[in-house]
Every structure is written in C-alpha cells, then in structure tokens.
Design a protein around this motif. Sequence first.
Motif, PDB file in Angstrom:
ATOM      1  N   GLY A  86      55.844 -45.853 -52.248  1.00  0.00           N
ATOM      2  CA  GLY A  86      57.272 -45.583 -52.134  1.00  0.00           C
ATOM      3  C   GLY A  86      58.073 -46.776 -52.604  1.00  0.00           C
ATOM      4  N   LEU A  87      59.285 -46.513 -53.065  1.00  0.00           N
ATOM      5  CA  LEU A  87      60.203 -47.549 -53.509  1.00  0.00           C
ATOM      6  C   LEU A  87      61.473 -47.455 -52.686  1.00  0.00           C
ATOM      7  CD1 LEU A  87      61.281 -49.719 -55.522  1.00  0.00           C
ATOM      8  CD2 LEU A  87      61.957 -47.804 -57.013  1.00  0.00           C
TER       9      LEU A  87
ATOM     10  N   GLY B 207      62.542 -52.771 -53.746  1.00  0.00           N
ATOM     11  CA  GLY B 207      63.151 -53.111 -55.022  1.00  0.00           C
ATOM     12  C   GLY B 207      64.456 -53.849 -54.800  1.00  0.00           C
ATOM     13  N   VAL B 208      64.477 -55.128 -55.112  1.00  0.00           N
ATOM     14  CA  VAL B 208      65.684 -55.934 -54.944  1.00  0.00           C
ATOM     15  C   VAL B 208      66.449 -55.901 -56.266  1.00  0.00           C
ATOM     16  CG1 VAL B 208      66.627 -58.203 -54.365  1.00  0.00           C
ATOM     17  CG2 VAL B 208      64.532 -57.400 -53.239  1.00  0.00           C
ATOM     18  N   ALA B 209      67.571 -55.195 -56.247  1.00  0.00           N
ATOM     19  CA  ALA B 209      68.359 -55.015 -57.461  1.00  0.00           C
ATOM     20  C   ALA B 209      69.074 -56.305 -57.831  1.00  0.00           C
ATOM     21  CB  ALA B 209      69.377 -53.900 -57.267  1.00  0.00           C
TER      22      ALA B 209
ATOM     23  N   ASN C  67      66.520 -52.680 -64.204  1.00  0.00           N
ATOM     24  CA  ASN C  67      66.555 -51.486 -65.032  1.00  0.00           C
ATOM     25  C   ASN C  67      66.968 -50.269 -64.212  1.00  0.00           C
ATOM     26  OD1 ASN C  67      64.147 -51.696 -63.580  1.00  0.00           O
ATOM     27  ND2 ASN C  67      62.898 -50.733 -65.161  1.00  0.00           N
ATOM     28  N   LEU C  68      66.913 -49.095 -64.820  1.00  0.00           N
ATOM     29  CA  LEU C  68      67.216 -47.868 -64.097  1.00  0.00           C
ATOM     30  C   LEU C  68      66.273 -47.723 -62.910  1.00  0.00           C
ATOM     31  CD1 LEU C  68      67.640 -45.235 -66.961  1.00  0.00           C
ATOM     32  CD2 LEU C  68      69.428 -46.062 -65.407  1.00  0.00           C
ATOM     33  N   LEU C  69      66.788 -47.197 -61.824  1.00  0.00           N
ATOM     34  CA  LEU C  69      65.975 -46.994 -60.631  1.00  0.00           C
ATOM     35  C   LEU C  69      64.740 -46.154 -60.947  1.00  0.00           C
ATOM     36  CD1 LEU C  69      65.427 -47.196 -57.623  1.00  0.00           C
ATOM     37  CD2 LEU C  69      67.054 -45.318 -57.277  1.00  0.00           C
ATOM     38  N   ILE C  70      64.915 -45.101 -61.703  1.00  0.00           N
ATOM     39  CA  ILE C  70      63.791 -44.219 -62.012  1.00  0.00           C
ATOM     40  C   ILE C  70      62.748 -44.956 -62.847  1.00  0.00           C
ATOM     41  CG2 ILE C  70      64.552 -43.070 -64.139  1.00  0.00           C
ATOM     42  CD1 ILE C  70      63.329 -41.247 -61.014  1.00  0.00           C
TER      43      ILE C  70
END
Length: 166
Positions: free
Chosen positions: A4-5, A34-36, A76-79
């Motif tokens: 999972g993210l 995921g640290v944006a 980048n894009l989340l997906i």
Amino acid sequence: MRIGLYPGTFDPITLGHTDIIERATSLVDRLVIGVAINRDKGPLFSLDERVAMVESECSEIARRSGCEIVVHPFENLLIDCARDVGATVIVRGLRAVADFEYEFQMVGMNRALDASIETVFLMADARRQAIAAKLVKEIARLGGDVSKFVTPSVAKKLAAKYGRGS
C-alpha cells in the motif's frame, strides 16, 4: 505481498497521520509512506527533515504491527509513484466531508490513469479528525501548545523552527 501507498506532504507528521498509518498496517504487508516533495506548498520542513520525522515516528508502529514500513520521497504523479513502488492500493485518510469531495475527484482521475490500483479510505479517529498539519503549524508559529496534535519529538522540532526550541 500486498503493498500500500500512503501519500502526503507530512509537514509535519501529526497524530492524525500516525493513526491512519497504524490502521493501514493491518491492510497490507508493506506500507510505503510517500512523502510528496510538492514545492508549490512551500513546506516548513525540508524534504530530508520530513522523511526523517516520518521514519522516526513510524519505527515503533512497524515494530508493533509487524508490517514493513518504507518511506519514499516522490515528486511525480501519485499513480506513477504507486506503480514505482509496486503498490496495488493507495491509502487515503478522511477527516471531514470537505476532504471527500477532493478525494472523490482524485480517485476518478487515478482510476482513469490506472484502474488496477485501488484507493482505500480510512476515516480518522474521532479524536484526530480536526488535526490538520497546516493548523498545527499555525498554532506552533503563534506559540500555542501542539501537544494534542503531534508527538513530543515533532512538537520540539516545530518549536525549534519557530525559534522557541530549547
């Protein structure tokens, strides 16, 4: 292995975030936080500081849950990030109805980009629903007590950022 993210800016990581992280560990074998990088938000903490805080705050959760927790910076894009880390599920936290509208749009766009990656919503614990990192920073900046919203370690880092550190 179910991966999972859980993405976010984590500026700073709050008790609301750790509540979602803790509960998400029961859904997956590996949870990637995921640290944006998100330069548009102009974070208070640098990327390295945010990654270090998330790693520190999650180490005990990983130990207790037996779930592997990995911290992964992304821009980048989340997906695309989900694909990069092998995630089949994106975990999102919801605090209120206002969150749902935005998240609903995001799910639709992400499904259009890659229908094989599901999004799972976890409601924040009732005691944590009002916590927003933006508000926590404002309280800290004005010298208020943030101890109900973040761990002592994060509170100390906030105080130091605003020149109130010991």
